[in-house]
Structure formats: structure tokens, C-alpha cells
Design a protein around this motif. Structure first.
Motif, PDB file in Angstrom:
ATOM      1  N   ILE A 261       0.861  -1.185   0.000  1.00 25.47           N
ATOM      2  CA  ILE A 261       0.000   0.000   0.000  1.00 25.47           C
ATOM      3  C   ILE A 261       0.892   1.229   0.000  1.00 25.47           C
ATOM      4  O   ILE A 261       1.774   1.365   0.852  1.00 25.47           O
ATOM      5  N   SER A 262       0.668   2.114  -0.960  1.00 26.77           N
ATOM      6  CA  SER A 262       1.534   3.272  -1.154  1.00 26.77           C
ATOM      7  C   SER A 262       0.746   4.369  -1.860  1.00 26.77           C
ATOM      8  O   SER A 262      -0.234   4.084  -2.548  1.00 26.77           O
ATOM      9  N   PRO A 263       1.151   5.638  -1.728  1.00 26.84           N
ATOM     10  CA  PRO A 263       0.462   6.706  -2.462  1.00 26.84           C
ATOM     11  C   PRO A 263       0.633   6.596  -3.973  1.00 26.84           C
ATOM     12  O   PRO A 263      -0.155   7.168  -4.728  1.00 26.84           O
ATOM     13  N   SER A 264       1.658   5.884  -4.429  1.00 28.94           N
ATOM     14  CA  SER A 264       1.952   5.767  -5.856  1.00 28.94           C
ATOM     15  C   SER A 264       1.743   4.344  -6.341  1.00 28.94           C
ATOM     16  O   SER A 264       2.280   3.396  -5.758  1.00 28.94           O
ATOM     17  N   ALA A 265       0.986   4.185  -7.425  1.00 29.77           N
ATOM     18  CA  ALA A 265       0.778   2.857  -7.996  1.00 29.77           C
ATOM     19  C   ALA A 265       2.073   2.315  -8.589  1.00 29.77           C
ATOM     20  O   ALA A 265       2.339   1.109  -8.527  1.00 29.77           O
ATOM     21  N   GLU A 266       2.873   3.193  -9.151  1.00 29.23           N
ATOM     22  CA  GLU A 266       4.165   2.767  -9.699  1.00 29.23           C
ATOM     23  C   GLU A 266       5.044   2.162  -8.611  1.00 29.23           C
ATOM     24  O   GLU A 266       5.647   1.092  -8.801  1.00 29.23           O
ATOM     25  N   LEU A 267       5.111   2.825  -7.472  1.00 29.47           N
ATOM     26  CA  LEU A 267       5.952   2.331  -6.375  1.00 29.47           C
ATOM     27  C   LEU A 267       5.392   1.039  -5.791  1.00 29.47           C
ATOM     28  O   LEU A 267       6.138   0.086  -5.529  1.00 29.47           O
ATOM     29  N   ALA A 268       4.072   0.990  -5.588  1.00 30.79           N
ATOM     30  CA  ALA A 268       3.461  -0.230  -5.058  1.00 30.79           C
ATOM     31  C   ALA A 268       3.690  -1.401  -5.999  1.00 30.79           C
ATOM     32  O   ALA A 268       4.030  -2.510  -5.575  1.00 30.79           O
ATOM     33  N   ASP A 269       3.521  -1.154  -7.302  1.00 30.41           N
ATOM     34  CA  ASP A 269       3.727  -2.179  -8.320  1.00 30.41           C
ATOM     35  C   ASP A 269       5.163  -2.681  -8.300  1.00 30.41           C
ATOM     36  O   ASP A 269       5.426  -3.884  -8.434  1.00 30.41           O
ATOM     37  N   SER A 270       6.103  -1.754  -8.112  1.00 29.09           N
ATOM     38  CA  SER A 270       7.525  -2.106  -8.132  1.00 29.09           C
ATOM     39  C   SER A 270       7.953  -2.888  -6.903  1.00 29.09           C
ATOM     40  O   SER A 270       8.891  -3.691  -6.980  1.00 29.09           O
ATOM     41  N   MET A 271       7.286  -2.688  -5.770  1.00 29.57           N
ATOM     42  CA  MET A 271       7.750  -3.253  -4.506  1.00 29.57           C
ATOM     43  C   MET A 271       7.131  -4.604  -4.165  1.00 29.57           C
ATOM     44  O   MET A 271       7.681  -5.350  -3.348  1.00 29.57           O
ATOM     45  N   ALA A 272       5.992  -4.941  -4.754  1.00 30.08           N
ATOM     46  CA  ALA A 272       5.273  -6.144  -4.325  1.00 30.08           C
ATOM     47  C   ALA A 272       6.078  -7.422  -4.543  1.00 30.08           C
ATOM     48  O   ALA A 272       6.240  -8.240  -3.636  1.00 30.08           O
TER      49      ALA A 272
END
Length: 314
Positions: A261-272
């Protein structure tokens, strides 16, 4: 004569499902005018298509292809948007100790003779050097140089998240104060529902989706989930990944799913997926060091682990 006061239509959720970036997107906007909502969704679809074309490796004239063609030869001046995306990707690679990496290796024609032992040896040596650390960025010149011949970059791991972020930005700039973008199962929300309640999700074990264990407020946040496909190959609306320990090359059996869960979809997508690959303890430790980020991990024994900030999102 009495003036007749007309009431404005109550806001509702307008949705459209469309195939984009080889996946299913559902774009939802809150509004009271169907025509306006339809036009705004068109704006979002156009932006997602623009991002897909920008990051494509299929078009001969794309910047990504030019960077890849010149690997080991020369630096290539990149579009500022692409340069920033590559820069962020390299930073995430460093943050995850290479568990997230946009680089990969494709042998050139002269190296494609698999019966040539010296070439096979050279390919193995090159592959060992292909990683994010060999992406050379020059911020002043806005250039990208891939150090190794045969080295390539691609954005399959974070392009949908980036496209969702961009679509949200376009929608907000065009007056959409509330909405949801579902990018192949990953969610990005902003604003509130028509009844002014926050957007929420019911988080559940992938094998028991009818029995949620937590309702989480995700207004103005993104949620990306990776599922170990060796454990669950029929999970719907979730990213399916083969979780492999990048250091030792064996499957990670301890984790069933990871939601970021993150404010940015790009960051959330990258970290999962990186959190899944590095394991429960290391993954939680990493997320706990980061601001405005939380995660939920489910292991093989149905145990649920959450980062320290997950309660602040409820």
C-alpha cells in the motif's frame, strides 16, 4: 409566480472496463453527468495508451529500443519522462538490493551460436554483469547508457502502475475529484465514494477471499498484490508471479501473497514482487523503514503479517 428549485443529480460511480496494456483495466469516476464521465474515462484511456506506446519495445523508433540497441556502444539522450522513470527504477533496485531490476540480457546475433563454447562462456560472463548498477545516467545531459553489450531494459514490472498514476493525474486535472483505477487487479484511488465514505478494500487470504480479515481505508492510496503462482495458479484479479530467490535461484515457499500500500501505484507495483522474493522478515524490515508505505504478507500457514504502519491506514 413560484420559482421551481431543481435538485442536482446525486453523484454516482461511472465505470468502464477496457483491455489495455495486455490486461484488463477498470476505470471508475464519481460524477453526476454520464456524458462528462464518459469523456473523462476517454481521457484516461488515451493517457494509458500513450504510456504504453512511450514504453514500448516493439516500435523501432521508440526511445527504449534506441537505448537497448546502443547497449555497450554509446549513451542515448532520453525523453525527460523516460529518464525520470529509469532513474526511479534504478533507485528502487538499489533500495531492494537488486530484487527489483528493469535490466535483462539478450544475446546479439554474433553470440547466438549455442554450439560455440567460447561464446557461451562469454554470454554467461556478460549475464552476471547485467544489473541495475550498469545503467549509467547523466542527469545534466539526460542520457542513458547501458554498460554491457546485449544488456536491455524493460518496464514490465512497473509500467501498469506508472500508467495508472498518469491516468489519475489526467483525470484530476480534468476535474475528477474521486475515482478508482483497477489495473489488472492493482488499485489506485483518490477522493471518496458518492456517500462521502472512504474507498476501502477487504483484505483476505487468496484461497479464502470470502473471509476477509481486515477492512483497510485506501482513499488516495494504491494497492498492488503479488501472489506466488506456484501456490495459487487460479487467483483472479491478482498478479501471478513465480517467486524466485534471486540470489540462490530456488523458489520461495514461505510466502503466499504480498500486498503493498503506497500513495503511488508505480511504487506499489515495483515493490510487491521484491518483498515476496526477499522473504517475510527482510520484507517487513524494508517496508518499516519507508514513509507512507505499508504491506500485508500471508504465508503458507495462513498466518498474516503486517508492517507497523498498516494500522494508520485504517
Amino acid at each position: 409566480m413560484l420559482a421551481i428549485k431543481t435538485l442536482s443529480p446525486k453523484p454516482v460511480i461511472f465505470r468502464r472496463t477496457v483491455r489495455l496494456m495486455a490486461d484488463q483495466f477498470e476505470i471508475s469516476v464519481v460524477g453526476s453527468n454520464p456524458q462528462w464521465a464518459d469523456e473523462r474515462i476517454d481521457d484516461a484511456v488515451a493517457e494509458i495508451n500513450r504510456v504504453e506506446k512511450l514504453l514500448s519495445t516493439f516500435s523501432d523508433d521508440s526511445t527504449i529500443n534506441e537505448i537497448n540497441r546502443n547497449a555497450g556502444l554509446k549513451a542515448v539522450k532520453a525523453d525527460p519522462e523516460i529518464f525520470r522513470l529509469i532513474d526511479r527504477s534504478v533507485q528502487i533496485s538499489a533500495l531492494t538490493y537488486g530484487a527489483f531490476d528493469i535490466t535483462y540480457y539478450t544475446p546479439d546475433k554474433e553470440d547466438s551460436d549455442i554450439d560455440n563454447t567460447p561464446n557461451k562462456t562469454a554470454i554467461k560472463a556478460t549475464i552476471s554483469r547485467v544489473n541495475y548498477q550498469n545503467v549509467v545516467l547523466d542527469a545534466a545531459a539526460q542520457t542513458v547508457f547501458l554498460n554491457e553489450k546485449g544488456m536491455r531494459i524493460g518496464f514490465g514490472a512497473n509500467c501498469k502502475g506508472y500508467a495508472a498514476d498518469r491516468a489519475r493525474y489526467i483525470l484530476q486535472m480534468n476535474g475528477v475529484s474521486s475515482g478508482v483505477i483497477n489495473a489488472g487487479g492493482d488499485l489506485l484511488t483518490w477522493g471518496a465514494q458518492p456517500d462521502h465514505e472512504p474507498w476501502t478494500i477487504a483484505t483476505a487470504d487468496p484461497s479464502q477471499r470470502s473471509q476477509p480479515f481486515s477492512n483497510i481505508n485506501i482513499s488516495n492510496m494504491a494497492v498492488a498484490t503479488s501472489v506466488n503462482s506456484e501456490k495459487f495458479t487460479a487467483v483472479i484479479n491478482q498478479k501471478k508471479v513465480n517467486a524466485v530467490n534471486t540470489k540462490k535461484g530456488f523458489s520461495v515457499s514461505g510466502i503466499k501473497s504480498v500486498s503493498i500500500i503506497s500513495p503511488s501505484a508505480e511504487l506499489a507495483d515495483s515493490m510487491a514482487t521484491p518483498v515476496m522474493s526477499i522473504g517475510i522478515n527482510a520484507g517487513l524490515y524494508l517496508i518499516n523503514q519507508l514513509n507512507q508505505m505499508a504491506c500485508i504478507i500471508i504465508d503458507d500457514h495462513e498466518r498474516v503479517y503486517s508492517s507497523k504502519d498498516i494500522s494508520t491506514l485504517n
